[in-house]
Scaffold this active site. Structure first.
Site, PDB file in Angstrom:
ATOM      1  CG  PHE A  46      -0.395  -0.252   2.520  1.00  0.00           C
ATOM      2  CD1 PHE A  46       0.257   0.733   3.231  1.00  0.00           C
ATOM      3  CD2 PHE A  46      -0.502  -1.528   3.089  1.00  0.00           C
ATOM      4  CE1 PHE A  46       0.795   0.479   4.482  1.00  0.00           C
ATOM      5  CE2 PHE A  46       0.031  -1.788   4.343  1.00  0.00           C
ATOM      6  CZ  PHE A  46       0.687  -0.777   5.041  1.00  0.00           C
ATOM      7  N   GLY A  49       1.323   3.598  -3.297  1.00  0.00           N
ATOM      8  CA  GLY A  49       0.397   4.648  -3.726  1.00  0.00           C
ATOM      9  C   GLY A  49      -0.138   5.505  -2.600  1.00  0.00           C
ATOM     10  CG  HIS A  50      -2.221   5.788   1.407  1.00  0.00           C
ATOM     11  ND1 HIS A  50      -1.992   6.087   2.730  1.00  0.00           N
ATOM     12  CD2 HIS A  50      -3.449   6.272   1.131  1.00  0.00           C
ATOM     13  CE1 HIS A  50      -3.042   6.701   3.242  1.00  0.00           C
ATOM     14  NE2 HIS A  50      -3.935   6.829   2.300  1.00  0.00           N
ATOM     15  CG  PHE A  51      -0.385   9.892   0.416  1.00  0.00           C
ATOM     16  CD1 PHE A  51      -1.482   9.856  -0.428  1.00  0.00           C
ATOM     17  CD2 PHE A  51      -0.588   9.965   1.782  1.00  0.00           C
ATOM     18  CE1 PHE A  51      -2.772   9.941   0.094  1.00  0.00           C
ATOM     19  CE2 PHE A  51      -1.874  10.040   2.302  1.00  0.00           C
ATOM     20  CZ  PHE A  51      -2.963  10.037   1.457  1.00  0.00           C
ATOM     21  CB  VAL A  56       0.575   7.989   5.447  1.00  0.00           C
ATOM     22  CG1 VAL A  56      -0.384   7.950   6.626  1.00  0.00           C
ATOM     23  CG2 VAL A  56       1.430   9.236   5.497  1.00  0.00           C
TER      24      VAL A  56
END
Length: 144
Positions: A46, A49-51, A56
């Protein structure tokens, strides 16, 4: 002190990589409470893409980690062994601080109510001594 390893946790709950978020269980009282750990690493999918540039952990995944933790003390009760605990609802969810790579999430869930095939747990996630999230969770126990 580790009571259950990640492999032993996977013998209890159905979650597997990349969505199994319990690395170790440190305290466990069946039907009452659990304290466990999730090591947050930069390798988590994750974070791609986050972020970008500021990784985070998504709040929804912190809730998922709390739900996985909360299902374990329920599934260690004789009446529920071999079954699956499903997350039926979340209430009073609050996020207080970012969770980033390198953090160790301490997940604590107290089961506050049990009724036939359902339970309510109060979950708190900590990094060090700081509470980063909390939620009230409803669990429904079903057949695998």
């Amino acid at each position: 002190m580790t009571i259950l390893t990640a492999q032993q946790v996977m013998d209890i709950i159905p979650n597997r990589y990349p969505i199994c978020f319990i690395d170790a269980v440190d305290e466990l009282v069946p039907g009452e409470k659990i304290v466990c750990r999730k090591n947050v690493t930069i390798n988590e999918q994750f974070f791609q893409g986050h972020f970008p540039g500021e990784p985070v952990m998504p709040g929804v995944l912190i809730c998922e980690a709390l739900a996985q933790a909360g299902s374990i003390p329920l599934l260690q009760m004789p009446d529920f062994e071999g079954k699956t605990a499903y997350l039926g609802g979340l209430n009073k969810v609050k996020f207080r601080q970012k969770v980033v790579p390198g953090d160790v999430l301490r997940l604590q869930v107290d089961i506050v109510k049990l009724k036939r095939n359902a339970g309510i747990g109060m979950g708190q996630a900590f990094v060090g001594d700081k509470k980063v999230a909390e939620a009230e969770m409803t669990f429904i126990i079903g057949v695998k």
